[in-house]
Motif scaffolding. Sequence first.
Motif, PDB file in Angstrom:
ATOM      1  N   VAL A 127      51.011  39.175  37.736  1.00  0.00           N
ATOM      2  CA  VAL A 127      50.068  38.085  37.473  1.00  0.00           C
ATOM      3  C   VAL A 127      49.038  38.505  36.427  1.00  0.00           C
ATOM      4  CG1 VAL A 127      48.187  36.761  38.510  1.00  0.00           C
ATOM      5  CG2 VAL A 127      50.360  36.968  39.708  1.00  0.00           C
ATOM      6  N   GLN A 128      48.594  39.752  36.480  1.00  0.00           N
ATOM      7  CA  GLN A 128      47.591  40.216  35.533  1.00  0.00           C
ATOM      8  C   GLN A 128      48.143  40.382  34.122  1.00  0.00           C
ATOM      9  OE1 GLN A 128      44.679  43.258  36.519  1.00  0.00           O
ATOM     10  NE2 GLN A 128      45.370  43.254  38.638  1.00  0.00           N
ATOM     11  N   ASN A 129      49.448  40.554  33.998  1.00  0.00           N
ATOM     12  CA  ASN A 129      50.021  40.892  32.700  1.00  0.00           C
ATOM     13  C   ASN A 129      51.083  39.922  32.204  1.00  0.00           C
ATOM     14  OD1 ASN A 129      48.945  43.796  31.933  1.00  0.00           O
ATOM     15  ND2 ASN A 129      49.268  43.766  34.141  1.00  0.00           N
ATOM     16  N   VAL A 130      51.172  38.762  32.836  1.00  0.00           N
ATOM     17  CA  VAL A 130      52.159  37.784  32.396  1.00  0.00           C
ATOM     18  C   VAL A 130      51.699  37.057  31.139  1.00  0.00           C
ATOM     19  CG1 VAL A 130      51.306  35.800  33.731  1.00  0.00           C
ATOM     20  CG2 VAL A 130      53.770  36.060  33.298  1.00  0.00           C
ATOM     21  N   GLY A 131      50.414  37.210  30.794  1.00  0.00           N
ATOM     22  CA  GLY A 131      49.883  36.527  29.623  1.00  0.00           C
ATOM     23  C   GLY A 131      49.130  35.269  30.021  1.00  0.00           C
ATOM     24  N   PHE A 132      49.063  34.293  29.129  1.00  0.00           N
ATOM     25  CA  PHE A 132      48.348  33.035  29.305  1.00  0.00           C
ATOM     26  C   PHE A 132      46.826  33.269  29.338  1.00  0.00           C
ATOM     27  CE2 PHE A 132      52.534  32.440  31.250  1.00  0.00           C
ATOM     28  CZ  PHE A 132      52.972  31.309  30.594  1.00  0.00           C
ATOM     29  N   ARG A 133      46.107  32.196  29.302  1.00  0.00           N
ATOM     30  CA  ARG A 133      44.642  32.283  29.297  1.00  0.00           C
ATOM     31  C   ARG A 133      44.157  32.673  30.687  1.00  0.00           C
ATOM     32  NH1 ARG A 133      40.316  27.454  28.108  1.00  0.00           N
ATOM     33  NH2 ARG A 133      38.506  28.812  27.717  1.00  0.00           N
ATOM     34  N   LYS A 134      43.354  33.728  30.743  1.00  0.00           N
ATOM     35  CA  LYS A 134      42.981  34.327  32.018  1.00  0.00           C
ATOM     36  C   LYS A 134      41.470  34.489  32.127  1.00  0.00           C
ATOM     37  CE  LYS A 134      43.197  38.836  34.272  1.00  0.00           C
ATOM     38  NZ  LYS A 134      43.606  40.230  34.093  1.00  0.00           N
ATOM     39  N   THR A 135      40.974  34.379  33.355  1.00  0.00           N
ATOM     40  CA  THR A 135      39.570  34.659  33.628  1.00  0.00           C
ATOM     41  C   THR A 135      39.459  35.491  34.902  1.00  0.00           C
ATOM     42  OG1 THR A 135      37.353  33.690  33.856  1.00  0.00           O
ATOM     43  CG2 THR A 135      39.146  32.600  35.044  1.00  0.00           C
ATOM     44  N   THR A 136      38.271  36.035  35.140  1.00  0.00           N
ATOM     45  CA  THR A 136      38.030  36.890  36.294  1.00  0.00           C
ATOM     46  C   THR A 136      36.852  36.353  37.102  1.00  0.00           C
ATOM     47  OG1 THR A 136      38.873  38.867  35.182  1.00  0.00           O
ATOM     48  CG2 THR A 136      37.405  39.220  37.044  1.00  0.00           C
ATOM     49  N   ILE A 137      37.004  36.345  38.403  1.00  0.00           N
ATOM     50  CA  ILE A 137      35.922  35.954  39.314  1.00  0.00           C
ATOM     51  C   ILE A 137      35.687  37.126  40.271  1.00  0.00           C
ATOM     52  CG2 ILE A 137      35.184  34.372  41.143  1.00  0.00           C
ATOM     53  CD1 ILE A 137      36.912  32.219  39.855  1.00  0.00           C
ATOM     54  N   GLU A 138      34.448  37.538  40.386  1.00  0.00           N
ATOM     55  CA  GLU A 138      34.109  38.644  41.279  1.00  0.00           C
ATOM     56  C   GLU A 138      33.746  38.122  42.662  1.00  0.00           C
ATOM     57  OE1 GLU A 138      30.983  40.811  39.359  1.00  0.00           O
ATOM     58  OE2 GLU A 138      32.371  41.888  38.034  1.00  0.00           O
ATOM     59  N   TYR A 139      34.039  38.920  43.678  1.00  0.00           N
ATOM     60  CA  TYR A 139      33.693  38.542  45.049  1.00  0.00           C
ATOM     61  C   TYR A 139      33.450  39.792  45.878  1.00  0.00           C
ATOM     62  CZ  TYR A 139      38.290  39.948  46.833  1.00  0.00           C
ATOM     63  OH  TYR A 139      39.393  40.669  47.207  1.00  0.00           O
ATOM     64  N   GLU A 140      32.736  39.625  46.976  1.00  0.00           N
ATOM     65  CA  GLU A 140      32.538  40.700  47.934  1.00  0.00           C
ATOM     66  C   GLU A 140      33.434  40.449  49.138  1.00  0.00           C
ATOM     67  OE1 GLU A 140      28.542  41.405  49.092  1.00  0.00           O
ATOM     68  OE2 GLU A 140      27.789  41.664  47.037  1.00  0.00           O
ATOM     69  N   ALA A 141      34.198  41.448  49.516  1.00  0.00           N
ATOM     70  CA  ALA A 141      35.100  41.297  50.650  1.00  0.00           C
ATOM     71  C   ALA A 141      34.297  41.161  51.941  1.00  0.00           C
ATOM     72  CB  ALA A 141      36.039  42.493  50.733  1.00  0.00           C
ATOM     73  N   ALA A 142      34.620  40.155  52.704  1.00  0.00           N
ATOM     74  CA  ALA A 142      33.948  39.938  53.993  1.00  0.00           C
ATOM     75  C   ALA A 142      34.623  40.786  55.068  1.00  0.00           C
ATOM     76  CB  ALA A 142      34.005  38.457  54.363  1.00  0.00           C
ATOM     77  N   PRO A 143      33.947  41.014  56.191  1.00  0.00           N
ATOM     78  CA  PRO A 143      34.580  41.741  57.305  1.00  0.00           C
ATOM     79  C   PRO A 143      35.749  40.938  57.866  1.00  0.00           C
ATOM     80  CG  PRO A 143      32.193  41.655  57.564  1.00  0.00           C
ATOM     81  CD  PRO A 143      32.530  40.706  56.461  1.00  0.00           C
ATOM     82  N   ARG A 144      36.758  41.627  58.391  1.00  0.00           N
ATOM     83  CA  ARG A 144      37.872  40.950  59.042  1.00  0.00           C
ATOM     84  C   ARG A 144      37.368  40.200  60.267  1.00  0.00           C
ATOM     85  NH1 ARG A 144      43.264  42.564  58.163  1.00  0.00           N
ATOM     86  NH2 ARG A 144      43.679  41.824  60.268  1.00  0.00           N
ATOM     87  N   ILE A 145      37.888  38.993  60.475  1.00  0.00           N
ATOM     88  CA  ILE A 145      37.452  38.219  61.631  1.00  0.00           C
ATOM     89  C   ILE A 145      38.070  38.736  62.919  1.00  0.00           C
ATOM     90  CG2 ILE A 145      36.914  36.097  60.415  1.00  0.00           C
ATOM     91  CD1 ILE A 145      39.707  35.091  61.034  1.00  0.00           C
TER      92      ILE A 145
END
Length: 317
Positions: free
Chosen positions: A187-205
């Motif tokens: 997915v990261q290297n297939v090409g096409f227009r790409k963007t990045t969204i950062e997130y913080e991992a939450a604790p497992r429920i």
Amino acid sequence: MKLLSIVVSAYNEEAGLHEFYRVTKEYAKYLKEKNWGYEFIFVNDGSKDGTGEILLELSEKDPEHVKFISFSRNFGHEAAMIAGLDYAEGDGMVFMDADLQHPPENLEKIVDAFDSGFKVVSMVRTRNETAGIIKKITSGGFYWFINKVSDIYLEPNASDFFAITRSVQDILKKNYREKVRFLRGYVQNVGFRKTTIEYEAAPRIAGSSHYSIKKLFTFAMNTIMCFSNVPLKLGIFAGFFSGFLGLVLLIYTLCTHDGAPSGYATIVVLLCFMFAVLFIVVGIIGEYIAVLFEELKDRPLYIIEDMKNFDKDNSLG
């Protein structure tokens, strides 16, 4: 109205599935304001607990939004994501785990990225309090190594939480069907227009991670085999290095020829070193042959035992 397919792989997640569905659905409802509908595609990866029964219950209670795929046995997380990829019918799709460590509040940001023309959304984890120090160090080392030995670049801390559009889905379905695979890397290297969204991992429920040290090691090895042939070239470097050591030993022997027993330890150490290099190189070649063997067998990526709320059916992946 566009459709977002939320692909969720589940293995022994009975303790947290109801909560995941409740929380994620609340955030998914807000997508209607952005002209996006939603569907859940749950993939039961051969769970041994009550995961299958819970997913069947959800698919019967909410047939409009919940679709359900059940494997005949455990095929692994990658196979579950591939199955979701194969059967998703949305204009966009997002891949998530069922433990709420991938925050569903990011769904709005993902559809905003799609509406802005991006076709690939890579979710990068900036923080994970539940991960131990060893896992953090090994994860960082893995990304450093794979980026050094391969021709492609994998974004550090990118997770199995990512999103793609239908055009990218079509490429992955038709052209990326290896038996030993790394979908996150594709997915990261297939090409096409790409963007990045950062997130913080939450604790497992609920529950704990299903990735043991052995599974993580196997996962890392498969990734290296998929994206790099540099390990195969180690034999060349080892040969040059061993030749250099042999030259050093020759000079040493000529300088100390009076006492033959004095070189005994040197010879033993050199033989041990050479055999170690030989076995390492043979082992690396064996790993690549194992990958080729898996591809030649051409067995299905997954086998479906049951499906709910799908218009099409196929028992083999």
